[in-house]
Design a protein around this motif. Structure first.
Motif, PDB file in Angstrom:
ATOM      1  N   ASN A   1     -22.062   6.659 -51.182  1.00 47.54           N
ATOM      2  CA  ASN A   1     -23.246   7.481 -50.931  1.00 47.54           C
ATOM      3  C   ASN A   1     -24.549   6.786 -51.297  1.00 47.54           C
ATOM      4  O   ASN A   1     -24.602   5.993 -52.224  1.00 47.54           O
ATOM      5  CB  ASN A   1     -23.149   8.785 -51.716  1.00 47.54           C
ATOM      6  CG  ASN A   1     -21.917   9.585 -51.347  1.00 47.54           C
ATOM      7  OD1 ASN A   1     -21.541   9.637 -50.180  1.00 47.54           O
ATOM      8  ND2 ASN A   1     -21.281  10.184 -52.332  1.00 47.54           N
ATOM      9  N   LYS A   2     -25.587   7.167 -50.575  1.00 45.60           N
ATOM     10  CA  LYS A   2     -26.889   6.541 -50.770  1.00 45.60           C
ATOM     11  C   LYS A   2     -27.712   7.209 -51.875  1.00 45.60           C
ATOM     12  O   LYS A   2     -28.666   6.620 -52.375  1.00 45.60           O
ATOM     13  CB  LYS A   2     -27.706   6.598 -49.471  1.00 45.60           C
ATOM     14  CG  LYS A   2     -27.002   6.025 -48.257  1.00 45.60           C
ATOM     15  CD  LYS A   2     -26.629   4.570 -48.449  1.00 45.60           C
ATOM     16  CE  LYS A   2     -26.071   3.964 -47.163  1.00 45.60           C
ATOM     17  NZ  LYS A   2     -25.434   2.671 -47.430  1.00 45.60           N
TER      18      LYS A   2
ATOM     19  N   TYR B   1     -24.820  12.481 -51.856  1.00 45.57           N
ATOM     20  CA  TYR B   1     -25.283  12.852 -50.535  1.00 45.57           C
ATOM     21  C   TYR B   1     -25.494  11.607 -49.708  1.00 45.57           C
ATOM     22  O   TYR B   1     -25.687  10.533 -50.251  1.00 45.57           O
ATOM     23  CB  TYR B   1     -26.619  13.614 -50.611  1.00 45.57           C
ATOM     24  CG  TYR B   1     -26.560  14.805 -51.523  1.00 45.57           C
ATOM     25  CD1 TYR B   1     -26.054  16.028 -51.082  1.00 45.57           C
ATOM     26  CD2 TYR B   1     -26.971  14.669 -52.846  1.00 45.57           C
ATOM     27  CE1 TYR B   1     -25.985  17.113 -51.938  1.00 45.57           C
ATOM     28  CE2 TYR B   1     -26.894  15.755 -53.708  1.00 45.57           C
ATOM     29  CZ  TYR B   1     -26.399  16.964 -53.261  1.00 45.57           C
ATOM     30  OH  TYR B   1     -26.308  18.013 -54.118  1.00 45.57           O
ATOM     31  N   ALA B   2     -25.595  11.848 -48.388  1.00 43.45           N
ATOM     32  CA  ALA B   2     -25.976  10.774 -47.477  1.00 43.45           C
ATOM     33  C   ALA B   2     -24.990   9.610 -47.545  1.00 43.45           C
ATOM     34  O   ALA B   2     -25.303   8.502 -47.977  1.00 43.45           O
ATOM     35  CB  ALA B   2     -27.409  10.305 -47.763  1.00 43.45           C
ATOM     36  N   ILE B   3     -23.798   9.892 -47.088  1.00 48.77           N
ATOM     37  CA  ILE B   3     -22.731   8.877 -47.069  1.00 48.77           C
ATOM     38  C   ILE B   3     -23.060   7.764 -46.071  1.00 48.77           C
ATOM     39  O   ILE B   3     -23.629   8.016 -45.010  1.00 48.77           O
ATOM     40  CB  ILE B   3     -21.384   9.559 -46.722  1.00 48.77           C
ATOM     41  CG1 ILE B   3     -20.225   8.554 -46.753  1.00 48.77           C
ATOM     42  CG2 ILE B   3     -21.467  10.272 -45.358  1.00 48.77           C
ATOM     43  CD1 ILE B   3     -18.854   9.207 -46.553  1.00 48.77           C
ATOM     44  N   GLY B   4     -22.725   6.522 -46.469  1.00 52.13           N
ATOM     45  CA  GLY B   4     -22.835   5.389 -45.540  1.00 52.13           C
ATOM     46  C   GLY B   4     -21.440   5.059 -45.036  1.00 52.13           C
ATOM     47  O   GLY B   4     -20.872   5.774 -44.210  1.00 52.13           O
TER      48      GLY B   4
ATOM     49  N   LEU C   1     -31.391  18.017 -42.383  1.00 52.38           N
ATOM     50  CA  LEU C   1     -32.020  16.955 -43.159  1.00 52.38           C
ATOM     51  C   LEU C   1     -32.291  17.426 -44.572  1.00 52.38           C
ATOM     52  O   LEU C   1     -32.135  16.685 -45.527  1.00 52.38           O
ATOM     53  CB  LEU C   1     -33.312  16.500 -42.482  1.00 52.38           C
ATOM     54  CG  LEU C   1     -33.087  15.711 -41.199  1.00 52.38           C
ATOM     55  CD1 LEU C   1     -34.363  15.574 -40.413  1.00 52.38           C
ATOM     56  CD2 LEU C   1     -32.499  14.353 -41.518  1.00 52.38           C
ATOM     57  N   ALA C   2     -32.695  18.688 -44.681  1.00 59.59           N
ATOM     58  CA  ALA C   2     -32.950  19.233 -46.008  1.00 59.59           C
ATOM     59  C   ALA C   2     -31.634  19.537 -46.716  1.00 59.59           C
ATOM     60  O   ALA C   2     -31.443  19.206 -47.878  1.00 59.59           O
ATOM     61  CB  ALA C   2     -33.802  20.480 -45.897  1.00 59.59           C
TER      62      ALA C   2
ATOM     63  N   SER D   1     -24.171  14.405 -43.857  1.00 59.90           N
ATOM     64  CA  SER D   1     -23.645  14.117 -45.187  1.00 59.90           C
ATOM     65  C   SER D   1     -22.241  14.671 -45.385  1.00 59.90           C
ATOM     66  O   SER D   1     -21.987  15.506 -46.248  1.00 59.90           O
ATOM     67  CB  SER D   1     -24.599  14.690 -46.254  1.00 59.90           C
ATOM     68  OG  SER D   1     -24.288  14.149 -47.521  1.00 59.90           O
ATOM     69  N   GLU D   2     -21.334  14.172 -44.567  1.00 57.93           N
ATOM     70  CA  GLU D   2     -19.966  14.696 -44.647  1.00 57.93           C
ATOM     71  C   GLU D   2     -18.970  13.677 -44.108  1.00 57.93           C
ATOM     72  O   GLU D   2     -19.342  12.703 -43.447  1.00 57.93           O
ATOM     73  CB  GLU D   2     -19.852  15.988 -43.842  1.00 57.93           C
ATOM     74  CG  GLU D   2     -20.197  15.788 -42.376  1.00 57.93           C
ATOM     75  CD  GLU D   2     -20.109  17.066 -41.542  1.00 57.93           C
ATOM     76  OE1 GLU D   2     -19.381  17.984 -41.940  1.00 57.93           O
ATOM     77  OE2 GLU D   2     -20.758  17.106 -40.479  1.00 57.93           O
TER      78      GLU D   2
END
Ligand code: K7E
Ligand code: CUA
Length: 683
Positions: free
Chosen positions: A464-465, A440-443, A23-24, A420-421
C-alpha cells in the motif's frame, strides 16, 4: 479531453459502477473499524510464529525510493534484514568502503541511490529456485543480482539506451534472460535533441539480458521500438513460452502534460515479443552493433572486492529487419501491469484508467497472427484486432486495476489503486468472486510464487501507498505499508498489517525451505591483497601522501592498535580483516571525524577498506562498532596525526612483540617497497 479529464473520467467510472466518492473513500478512516472487527484472535494465531520458530515464507520487498530490498518473514510480517543494493548503506558500509564503492559506479559516475521497484526471483522451469533475486534500478537504469546464499548484492549491470528502467527485471521461465524495458523514450543514441521532436526522434528499447550465470550478466540484444512508455512486462510460460509481453502507455506519443495528453487513446498496447525469433535474427546477423557506454560491476567472492568493467557497445535489433518479431495487442486504457496466468494462456492487461480488466488469449493471438487479423500497422508493427485476441473482460471489478497475481487454483487477484481493494476473479469465466478493501491505495499485490507456473498460494500481500489511520501518526509524510490476507478459503481474510521500508512497489516470496545455505567465506579463501590473515600480519606503510594500514580484528582488539606518523595532508586507508572463523562473530570499525566513509562492518574472514583523510592534527580514537564480546568496549585504538612536515616516525604497535621493518614484506607488493614500520608492545 480537458485539463481535468482524468479526474473526470475516474469520477464517471466511479458513478458508472456504483462507487460514489471513491477518491475520498479510499483514504478515509471509516473502514478501519470494520476491518478490526473482521480480524481477531483467530487471525492472531494464524500469523503468530512462536519465539524460536521460523516463518514459512521469505518475502523480498522492494524499497522503492530507498533503493534497497527488505526481507520479511511471512506470515509474521517480521522484518529480517535490509539488503543494500542501489543506495549507500551506513549500516553495512555498503557503497562507502573501497571494496563496494565500485558497485555503484555507472557511466554517469558514482550514483549512490536509486528507485527500486521489482524484485524478481530466479526461476527454473518457471518456478522460483531460491538462487538469486534480481531487482531494477529505475532512475539510473540498472539491474542488480542478489545472491540468496548470502543475501548480498553481487552484481549490477547498467542498461544503456534506456531512461527509466521500469519494466524490469522480469525473468524468462528458463532463467536465461531478465528484461529491461524503458519507461521513458529518449533519442537513441541519446543526444542533444529538441523535445518537441519527440514523436519523430524518440525511441524505446526492450533489452534482453543474459542472467543465467552469476557474474556474467550481459546484454544479448536490445529491440528498438516506437517512442511510447514501456511500463511493465512478463514472460510467457507453458503454451506461451518463448514470448514476452510489455505494456505501453503514451501511444499518443505526447511529450508534455502526459496526464491528459497520454490518456486520449481508448486503447494502448501490450507489445508481444517472440524473443526466440529475436535470437534467430541476431544470429542471422540482422542486428547492428551500436556504440554505447555502460558499466558492469561484479563483486569477486574471494577478494570481496567489486570491479567495474566499462562496456562499449550493444547489439540493437530493428523489428523492421526481423519479420514476426513483434505484435501489438490493443488494451484499454493506459495499461500498467501485464500478468500471465500459470498456464501461459491468459495475458492480463491491467488498464489503470479502465473499469474492466482485458484478458487476452495466447491461442487466439496465434490464430490472429496466422490469419493476419490486423487493425493497422504502427511503425511497421502489426496491431492485432482487439476482438480477435480477447479472451474476456472482467467487468464491474473496481477502479484503477494495476497488477494481477494467481493462486494456482484457477483464480486471479487484481489490485485496484483507486478503489483501494483486491478483487478475486475466476480465470475463464471472468466472474468476480470476492473483493476486500485495502488500507489504503494498493499498488502491487503479491502471492508467494504468484507470477510463476506453480504458485505457492496461501497468502496475498497488499503493498500500500498510504498508512493513514493504521498506526500512530509519525509526521506529515505518510509511510507505506503491507497487509497480509489469507487466501486459502473462498473469501480473502485480512490477518495482519505491517509497516515497510520505503515504498514497497512489489515483492516476491518463496518457501523458506528453498533458501538453501548461508555461506560464509573462510580466511583461507580470502584473496584480498590487503588481507591480514593473522595478528602478526598487520602493518603500516607509506607511499608518498598515501598511508596503508593493514589491521586484523579479533575478539577483542585490533592489531595494530596504535598508529603514529600520520600527517595532515595524508590519505589513510584502513584495511581491516576479521580473522574470526566462527561464523557469527562480526566486528566493525569506525574512526573519529571521518568525512569519507561510514563504518566498516566485517563478516568473518572478510577484508574491507575504509578511507580516511584527517583534516587537523590530534589524536583520533577508532573502535569496533559491533558488540562482539564482553570486552567489546575495550576493542579500540588511536591514530596520532601530526602537522604537515612533522618528523614523527611512522609506527604501529603489533601485539606484544617488537617487529622489524622486514615485516613490511607482508604488505601489498605495490607498497611494500620503501615502507617504514616500527612496533612496540601494548595491552
Ligand atoms: Cu505498479 Cu513501479 Cu510495478 Cu509501483 S509499479 S505500484
Ligand atoms: Cu569487535 Cu566489538
Amino acid at each position: 479531453m480537458r485539463s481535468s479529464a482524468r479526474t473526470t473520467a475516474i469520477a464517471t467510472l466511479a458513478a458508472a459502477i456504483g462507487m460514489p466518492s471513491l477518491l475520498a473513500a479510499c483514504h478515509s478512516g471509516a473502514p478501519a473499524t470494520l476491518a478490526s472487527a473482521a480480524t481477531g484472535a483467530n487471525s492472531a494465531s494464524r500469523v503468530y510464529v512462536p519465539p524460536g520458530q521460523k516463518d514459512e515464507f521469505y518475502a523480498f520487498f522492494s524499497g522503492g525510493f530507498s533503493g534497497q530490498v527488505s526481507v520479511y518473514g511471512l506470515p509474521s510480517g517480521r522484518l529480517l534484514k535490509v539488503i543494500p543494493v542501489f543506495s549507500q548503506d551506513p549500516q553495512e558500509g555498503w557503497g562507502y568502503d573501497e571494496e563496494t564503492k565500485p558497485m555503484l559506479q555507472t557511466s554517469f559516475g558514482f550514483v549512490p541511490w536509486d528507485d527500486a521497484h521489482h524484485p524478481e526471483l530466479s526461476q527454473t522451469n518457471g518456478v522460483p529456485n531460491g538462487k538469486w533475486l534480481f531487482i531494477n534500478g529505475n532512475n539510473t537504469p540498472r539491474i542488480a543480482r542478489i545472491d540468496l546464499a548470502q543475501f548480498k548484492t553481487e552484481e549490477i549491470l547498467q542498461i544503456p539506451n534506456s531512461a527509466g528502467n521500469h519494466s524490469s527485471p522480469f525473468t524468462t521461465p528458463d532463467g536465461k534472460y531478465v528484461v529491461a524495458g524503458t519507461r521513458f523514450s529518449v533519442p537513441v543514441p541519446n543526444r542533444d535533441t529538441a523535445i518537441a521532436s519527440y514523436a519523430q526522434a524518440f525511441k524505446g528499447t526492450l533489452t534482453f539480458v543474459r542472467a543465467d550465470e552469476p557474474g556474467k550478466m550481459a546484454i544479448a540484444f536490445q529491440i528498438l521500438v516506437p517512442g511510447f512508455d514501456y511500463d511493465l512486462g512478463h514472460a510467457g510460460k507453458g503454451v506461451s513460452d518463448g514470448w514476452f509481453f510489455f505494456t505501453t502507455y503514451n501511444t499518443e506519443q505526447a511529450h508534455t502534460k502526459l496526464e491528459v495528453n497520454a490518456s486520449q487513446n481508448d486503447k494502448d498496447f501490450i507489445a508481444a515479443i517472440d524473443y526466440r525469433r529475436a535470437e534467430a535474427c541476431v544470429a542471422a546477423g540482422k542486428g547492428t552493433t551500436m556504440p554505447a557506454s555502460y558499466d558492469h560491476n561484479v563483486i569477486d567472492d574471494h577478494s570481496n572486492t567489486a570491479h567495474v568493467e566499462r562496456k562499449t557497445s550493444v547489439t540493437v535489433l530493428d523489428p523492421s529487419r526481423c519479420d514476426g518479431l513483434m505484435y501489438f495487442l490493443p488494451t484499454p486504457k493506459s495499461p500498467h501491469g501485464v500478468d500471465v496466468d500459470p498456464s501461459g494462456e491468459y495475458i492480463v492487461g491491467n488498464g489503470k484508467l479502465s473499469a474492466v480488466i482485458a484478458v487476452h488469449s495466447f491461442t487466439k493471438m496465434q490464430q490472429a497472427i496466422a490469419s493476419k487479423s490486423f487493425d493497422k500497422v504502427v511503425d511497421g508493427i502489426p496491431v492485432l484486432k482487439y476482438e480477435s485476441v480477447l479472451a474476456g473482460e472482467v467487468k464491474s471489478s473496481g477502479l484503477g486495476p494495476l497488477h494481477t497475481e494467481f493462486d494456482g487454483k484457477g483464480y486471479a487477484y487484481t489490485s485496484f489503486f483507486i478503489s483501494s481493494e483486491i478483487v478475486k476473479w475466476k480465470l475463464g469465466t471472468w466472474e468476480v468472486v470476492d473483493r476486500t478493501p485495502t488500507y489504503y491505495a494498493i499498488g502491487h499485490l503479491m502471492i508467494p510464487g504468484g507470477d510463476s507456473r506453480a504458485p505457492f498460494g496461501k497468502y496475498v500481500v497488499a503493498l500500500n501507498k498510504i498508512t493513514k489511520d493504521r498506526y500512530l501518526p509519525t509526521g506529515p509524510i505518510m509511510d507505506q505499508s503491507a497487509q497480509l490476507y489469507d487466501i486459502s478459503g473462498p473469501k480473502m481474510q485480512l490477518l495482519l498489517d505491517f509497516p515497510t521500508i520505503g515504498e514497497p512497489h512489489y515483492a516476491q516470496a518463496l518457501p523458506a525451505s528453498l533458501i538453501h545455505s548461508v555461506k560464509f567465506n573462510t580466511l583461507t579463501d580470502n584473496t584480498n591483497p590487503w588481507a591480514a590473515k593473522t595478528e602478526a600480519d598487520g602493518g603500516i606503510s607509506r607511499q608518498g601522501k598515501v598511508v596503508h594500514i593493514k589491521m586484523a580484528a579479533i575478539r577483542s582488539h585490533f592489531s595494530p592498535d596504535n598508529i603514529e606518523g600520520i600527517t595532515v595532508g595524508d590519505t589513510v586507508y584502513f584495511h581491516l580483516t576479521n580473522i574470526e572463523q566462527d561464523w557469527d562473530i562480526v566486528h566493525g570499525f569506525a574512526v573519529l571525524g571521518n568525512t569519507d566513509a561510514a563504518e566498516l562492518i566485517l563478516a568473518p574472514g572478510e577484508t574491507r577498506t575504509l578511507k580516511w583523510v584527517p583534516r587537523a592534527s590530534g589524536v583520533y580514537p577508532f573502535y569496533c562498532t559491533d558488540f562482539c564480546s564482553a570486552l567489546h568496549q575495550e576493542m579500540q585504538g588511536y591514530v596520532r596525526v601530526s602537522p604537515a612536515g612533522s618528523t614523527v616516525a611512522l609506527s604501529a604497535t603489533i601485539g606484544d612483540h617488537a617487529v622489524g621493518g622486514d615485516r613490511m614484506a607482508g604488505m601489498h607488493p605495490a607498497v611494500a617497497a620503501g615502507a617504514a614500520h616500527a612496533a612496540g608492545g601494548h595491552q
